[in-house]
Enzyme design. Structure first.
Site, PDB file in Angstrom:
ATOM      1  N   THR A   8       0.827  -1.210   0.000  1.00  0.00           N
ATOM      2  CA  THR A   8       0.000   0.000   0.000  1.00  0.00           C
ATOM      3  C   THR A   8       0.862   1.260   0.000  1.00  0.00           C
ATOM      4  O   THR A   8       1.990   1.244   0.523  1.00  0.00           O
ATOM      5  CB  THR A   8      -0.908  -0.002   1.256  1.00  0.00           C
ATOM      6  OG1 THR A   8      -1.442   1.307   1.432  1.00  0.00           O
ATOM      7  CG2 THR A   8      -0.141  -0.358   2.525  1.00  0.00           C
ATOM      8  N   ASP A   9       0.300   2.347  -0.520  1.00  0.00           N
ATOM      9  CA  ASP A   9       1.022   3.636  -0.475  1.00  0.00           C
ATOM     10  C   ASP A   9       1.142   4.149   0.959  1.00  0.00           C
ATOM     11  O   ASP A   9       1.925   5.064   1.233  1.00  0.00           O
ATOM     12  CB  ASP A   9       0.327   4.679  -1.367  1.00  0.00           C
ATOM     13  CG  ASP A   9      -1.110   4.994  -0.944  1.00  0.00           C
ATOM     14  OD1 ASP A   9      -1.649   4.327  -0.039  1.00  0.00           O
ATOM     15  OD2 ASP A   9      -1.688   5.934  -1.540  1.00  0.00           O
ATOM     16  N   GLU A  10       0.353   3.551   1.877  1.00  0.00           N
ATOM     17  CA  GLU A  10       0.382   4.043   3.264  1.00  0.00           C
ATOM     18  C   GLU A  10       1.737   3.804   3.931  1.00  0.00           C
ATOM     19  O   GLU A  10       2.018   4.393   4.970  1.00  0.00           O
ATOM     20  CB  GLU A  10      -0.771   3.432   4.080  1.00  0.00           C
ATOM     21  CG  GLU A  10      -2.106   3.810   3.489  1.00  0.00           C
ATOM     22  CD  GLU A  10      -3.313   3.529   4.355  1.00  0.00           C
ATOM     23  OE1 GLU A  10      -3.193   3.531   5.590  1.00  0.00           O
ATOM     24  OE2 GLU A  10      -4.398   3.314   3.784  1.00  0.00           O
ATOM     25  N   TYR A  45      -1.511  -0.437  11.154  1.00  0.00           N
ATOM     26  CA  TYR A  45      -1.743  -1.085   9.850  1.00  0.00           C
ATOM     27  C   TYR A  45      -0.576  -0.802   8.902  1.00  0.00           C
ATOM     28  O   TYR A  45       0.035  -1.733   8.364  1.00  0.00           O
ATOM     29  CB  TYR A  45      -3.062  -0.586   9.233  1.00  0.00           C
ATOM     30  CG  TYR A  45      -3.160  -0.876   7.744  1.00  0.00           C
ATOM     31  CD1 TYR A  45      -3.250  -2.182   7.267  1.00  0.00           C
ATOM     32  CD2 TYR A  45      -3.150   0.163   6.798  1.00  0.00           C
ATOM     33  CE1 TYR A  45      -3.328  -2.451   5.895  1.00  0.00           C
ATOM     34  CE2 TYR A  45      -3.225  -0.097   5.435  1.00  0.00           C
ATOM     35  CZ  TYR A  45      -3.308  -1.413   4.989  1.00  0.00           C
ATOM     36  OH  TYR A  45      -3.371  -1.672   3.636  1.00  0.00           O
ATOM     37  N   LYS A 100       2.315  -3.362   7.236  1.00  0.00           N
ATOM     38  CA  LYS A 100       2.528  -3.545   5.790  1.00  0.00           C
ATOM     39  C   LYS A 100       3.975  -3.192   5.430  1.00  0.00           C
ATOM     40  O   LYS A 100       4.593  -3.857   4.603  1.00  0.00           O
ATOM     41  CB  LYS A 100       1.561  -2.666   4.991  1.00  0.00           C
ATOM     42  CG  LYS A 100       0.103  -3.041   5.107  1.00  0.00           C
ATOM     43  CD  LYS A 100      -0.233  -4.424   4.570  1.00  0.00           C
ATOM     44  CE  LYS A 100      -0.185  -4.522   3.066  1.00  0.00           C
ATOM     45  NZ  LYS A 100      -0.615  -5.848   2.574  1.00  0.00           N
TER      46      LYS A 100
HETATM   47  P1  NAD Z   1     -10.031  -6.845   2.769  1.00  0.00           P
HETATM   48  O1  NAD Z   1      -9.943  -6.556   4.222  1.00  0.00           O
HETATM   49  O2  NAD Z   1     -11.272  -6.499   2.015  1.00  0.00           O
HETATM   50  O3  NAD Z   1      -9.764  -8.411   2.512  1.00  0.00           O
HETATM   51  C1  NAD Z   1      -8.749  -9.103   3.161  1.00  0.00           C
HETATM   52  C2  NAD Z   1      -8.978 -10.598   2.913  1.00  0.00           C
HETATM   53  O4  NAD Z   1      -7.901 -11.316   3.534  1.00  0.00           O
HETATM   54  C3  NAD Z   1     -10.278 -11.143   3.521  1.00  0.00           C
HETATM   55  O5  NAD Z   1     -10.923 -12.000   2.607  1.00  0.00           O
HETATM   56  C4  NAD Z   1      -9.814 -11.913   4.748  1.00  0.00           C
HETATM   57  O6  NAD Z   1     -10.659 -13.002   5.088  1.00  0.00           O
HETATM   58  C5  NAD Z   1      -8.445 -12.382   4.291  1.00  0.00           C
HETATM   59  N1  NAD Z   1      -7.544 -12.655   5.415  1.00  0.00           N
HETATM   60  C6  NAD Z   1      -7.268 -11.849   6.464  1.00  0.00           C
HETATM   61  N2  NAD Z   1      -6.409 -12.467   7.295  1.00  0.00           N
HETATM   62  C7  NAD Z   1      -6.119 -13.660   6.760  1.00  0.00           C
HETATM   63  C8  NAD Z   1      -5.301 -14.743   7.148  1.00  0.00           C
HETATM   64  N3  NAD Z   1      -4.596 -14.708   8.289  1.00  0.00           N
HETATM   65  N4  NAD Z   1      -5.237 -15.827   6.354  1.00  0.00           N
HETATM   66  C9  NAD Z   1      -5.971 -15.895   5.202  1.00  0.00           C
HETATM   67  N5  NAD Z   1      -6.772 -14.908   4.795  1.00  0.00           N
HETATM   68  C10 NAD Z   1      -6.853 -13.796   5.564  1.00  0.00           C
HETATM   69  O7  NAD Z   1      -8.761  -6.118   2.134  1.00  0.00           O
HETATM   70  P2  NAD Z   1      -8.576  -5.414   0.704  1.00  0.00           P
HETATM   71  O8  NAD Z   1      -9.034  -4.015   0.817  1.00  0.00           O
HETATM   72  O9  NAD Z   1      -9.097  -6.281  -0.343  1.00  0.00           O
HETATM   73  O10 NAD Z   1      -6.985  -5.376   0.615  1.00  0.00           O
HETATM   74  C11 NAD Z   1      -6.262  -6.464   0.055  1.00  0.00           C
HETATM   75  C12 NAD Z   1      -4.783  -6.136   0.074  1.00  0.00           C
HETATM   76  O11 NAD Z   1      -4.538  -4.925  -0.650  1.00  0.00           O
HETATM   77  C13 NAD Z   1      -4.245  -5.896   1.481  1.00  0.00           C
HETATM   78  O12 NAD Z   1      -2.968  -6.482   1.572  1.00  0.00           O
HETATM   79  C14 NAD Z   1      -4.141  -4.374   1.588  1.00  0.00           C
HETATM   80  O13 NAD Z   1      -3.104  -4.011   2.447  1.00  0.00           O
HETATM   81  C15 NAD Z   1      -3.835  -3.993   0.164  1.00  0.00           C
HETATM   82  N6  NAD Z   1      -4.282  -2.660  -0.270  1.00  0.00           N
HETATM   83  C16 NAD Z   1      -5.595  -2.268  -0.087  1.00  0.00           C
HETATM   84  C17 NAD Z   1      -5.994  -1.023  -0.566  1.00  0.00           C
HETATM   85  C18 NAD Z   1      -7.448  -0.576  -0.437  1.00  0.00           C
HETATM   86  O14 NAD Z   1      -7.764   0.574  -0.817  1.00  0.00           O
HETATM   87  N7  NAD Z   1      -8.357  -1.390   0.046  1.00  0.00           N
HETATM   88  C19 NAD Z   1      -5.086  -0.173  -1.209  1.00  0.00           C
HETATM   89  C20 NAD Z   1      -3.763  -0.620  -1.377  1.00  0.00           C
HETATM   90  C21 NAD Z   1      -3.386  -1.857  -0.903  1.00  0.00           C
HETATM   91  P1  TYD Z   2     -10.627   4.378   4.680  1.00  0.00           P
HETATM   92  O1  TYD Z   2     -11.635   3.994   3.660  1.00  0.00           O
HETATM   93  O2  TYD Z   2     -10.670   3.745   6.029  1.00  0.00           O
HETATM   94  O3  TYD Z   2      -9.204   4.172   3.979  1.00  0.00           O
HETATM   95  P2  TYD Z   2      -7.701   4.622   4.490  1.00  0.00           P
HETATM   96  O4  TYD Z   2      -7.759   5.019   5.897  1.00  0.00           O
HETATM   97  O5  TYD Z   2      -6.920   3.374   4.282  1.00  0.00           O
HETATM   98  O6  TYD Z   2      -7.310   5.734   3.573  1.00  0.00           O
HETATM   99  O7  TYD Z   2     -10.705   5.940   4.887  1.00  0.00           O
HETATM  100  C1  TYD Z   2     -10.548   6.845   3.813  1.00  0.00           C
HETATM  101  C2  TYD Z   2     -10.598   8.249   4.388  1.00  0.00           C
HETATM  102  O8  TYD Z   2     -11.909   8.505   4.876  1.00  0.00           O
HETATM  103  C3  TYD Z   2      -9.658   8.446   5.568  1.00  0.00           C
HETATM  104  O9  TYD Z   2      -9.114   9.772   5.488  1.00  0.00           O
HETATM  105  C4  TYD Z   2     -10.564   8.336   6.776  1.00  0.00           C
HETATM  106  C5  TYD Z   2     -11.889   8.860   6.266  1.00  0.00           C
HETATM  107  N1  TYD Z   2     -13.108   8.266   6.890  1.00  0.00           N
HETATM  108  C6  TYD Z   2     -14.116   9.097   7.400  1.00  0.00           C
HETATM  109  O10 TYD Z   2     -14.023  10.328   7.357  1.00  0.00           O
HETATM  110  N2  TYD Z   2     -15.217   8.505   7.954  1.00  0.00           N
HETATM  111  C7  TYD Z   2     -15.361   7.160   8.030  1.00  0.00           C
HETATM  112  O11 TYD Z   2     -16.396   6.679   8.586  1.00  0.00           O
HETATM  113  C8  TYD Z   2     -14.341   6.319   7.475  1.00  0.00           C
HETATM  114  C9  TYD Z   2     -14.454   4.821   7.531  1.00  0.00           C
HETATM  115  C10 TYD Z   2     -13.234   6.916   6.907  1.00  0.00           C
END
Ligand code: NAD
Ligand code: TYD
Length: 339
Positions: free
Chosen positions: A125-127, A153, A157
């Site tokens: 992630t970019d985080e 988090y 990562k």
């Molecule tokens: P999510 O929380 O929607 O899904 C995570 C999945 O992983 C779930 O299906 C969960 O059951 C599974 N999981 C969790 N712990 C596990 C374990 N110990 N063993 C097996 N499975 C397990 O997450 P997401 O938003 O789809 O993110 C997926 C990946 O992408 C993550 O690594 C996250 O860091 C990365 N990512 C997410 C975003 C975003 O905007 N959501 C952006 C950049 C990177």
């Molecule tokens: P989120 O979807 O949790 O993603 P991330 O924290 O990984 O960027 O949140 C996106 C942005 O929205 C973040 O700045 C936090 C804000 N946010 C709210 O203002 N209210 C909410 O209820 C949630 C879940 C997030």
């Protein structure tokens, strides 16, 4: 090719599963997911009917079970999505983040080493770069930006990323890492900003915006992320990190107002609540490397992607209503009740 996709029952992983099954009908996709609160088997309903798809309900930290899957399936590549992914939950309970995100990554990479130096891709992630100030719109995250994390988090990562690069240098494991900005699209769990606001707005519930709503995120349609990962796995340079993002920065409040407009709901639903601890101000990706080396460019414009996403939530109420009617209610009461 046989590919293990971990976390395939979650948001991005499931979109990736469908993208790969559609794009490579001869390849086999083996999903490994332990179905935490964020994993949902109903998301994979269509995939489960495909003979080239297999699902293992397995924790990536369970070395014995993971090794058995590798022995049986003989994968050519692994893409690791499995993670605890919600910043707010990591603030409440960091431990599971360290376990799954770091130790789980180690177990997956150890299996890759043990069963023939298998190609490994880490979805990061970019985080991991921390945040940028609002008053410096000229600054972007490049792959050279120092790791500087803010939340448990992002720290977990970042720890995993360092371990992945160490496995490459120390053991010669063929790895790549992608660091993507915020995704949106179908199957996004309704605890995250965009789906939470859609779900709340539809039933006229308050829309809880943290702080002043001025924090900026760089939003990418999930399918564009899936395409980037596919490209990196097939053509990326081994040992390299690729940033993924589409120069689409928006303040949270503007997104929430847009959702109100699209759903024809009043902005009076917007409720400003206590800010997130350590809240990152701005994320912004410089995607030049993946563009120049692999020709990747995002295809879905935000105006179109957000409309498609809202329509998906309208057409798939059963999917998210089932989620918010369960354990989610306790989560919501705890996170937002006193806020
Ligand atoms: P999510 O929380 O929607 O899904 C995570 C999945 O992983 C779930 O299906 C969960 O059951 C599974 N999981 C969790 N712990 C596990 C374990 N110990 N063993 C097996 N499975 C397990 O997450 P997401 O938003 O789809 O993110 C997926 C990946 O992408 C993550 O690594 C996250 O860091 C990365 N990512 C997410 C975003 C975003 O905007 N959501 C952006 C950049 C990177
Ligand atoms: P989120 O979807 O949790 O993603 P991330 O924290 O990984 O960027 O949140 C996106 C942005 O929205 C973040 O700045 C936090 C804000 N946010 C709210 O203002 N209210 C909410 O209820 C949630 C879940 C997030």
């Amino acid at each position: 090719m046989t590919m293990i996709v971990t976390g395939g029952a979650g948001f991005i992983g499931s979109n990736f599963v469908y993208y790969m099954l559609d794009r490579y009908p001869d390849d086999k996709i083996i999903c490994v997911d332990c179905l935490t609160y964020a994993g949902n088997l109903s998301t994979l309903k269509k995939a489960l009917k495909n003979p080239n798809f297999k699902f293992y309900k397995t924790d990536i930290c369970d070395r014995k079970a993971v090794n058995e899957i590798f022995e049986k399936e003989k994968p050519d590549a692994v893409v690791n999505f499995a993670a605890e992914s919600h910043v707010d939950r990591s603030i409440e309970n960091p431990e599971i983040f360290l376990k799954t995100n770091i130790l789980g990554t180690q177990v997956m990479m150890d299996a890759c080493r043990k069963y023939g130096n298998i190609r490994y891709h880490q979805v990061s992630t970019d985080e991991v770069y921390g945040d940028l100030p609002l008053d410096r719109p000229d600054l972007f995250f490049t792959e050279e930006t120092p790791i500087h994390t803010s939340s448990p988090y992002s720290s977990s990562k970042a720890g995993a990323d360092l371990l992945v690069l160490a496995y490459h240098r120390t053991y010669g494991l063929p790895v790549t890492i992608s660091r993507c900005s915020n995704n949106y699209g179908p199957y996004h769990f309704p605890e995250k900003l965009i789906p939470l606001m859609i779900a709340n707005a539809l039933v006229d519930k308050p829309l809880p915006v943290y702080g002043k709503g001025e924090n900026v995120r760089d939003w990418l349609y999930v399918e564009d992320h899936c395409k980037a990962i596919d490209l990196i796995v097939r053509k990326g340079r081994i040992g390299e990190v690729y940033n993924v993002g589409g120069h689409n920065e928006l303040a949270n409040i503007d997104i929430v107002k847009l959702i109100c407009k699209e759903l024809d709901k009043p902005e009076s639903l917007i409720t400003y609540v206590a800010d997130r601890k350590g809240h990152d101000m701005r994320y912004a990706i410089d995607p030049s490397k993946i563009h120049n080396e692999l020709g990747w460019l995002p295809e879905t414009k935000f105006q179109d992607g957000i409309k498609k996403t809202i329509q998906w939530y309208l057409d798939n109420k059963e999917w998210w209503q089932e989620i918010i009617n369960g354990e989610y209610q306790n989560y919501y009461a705890k996170m937002y009740g006193q806020r």
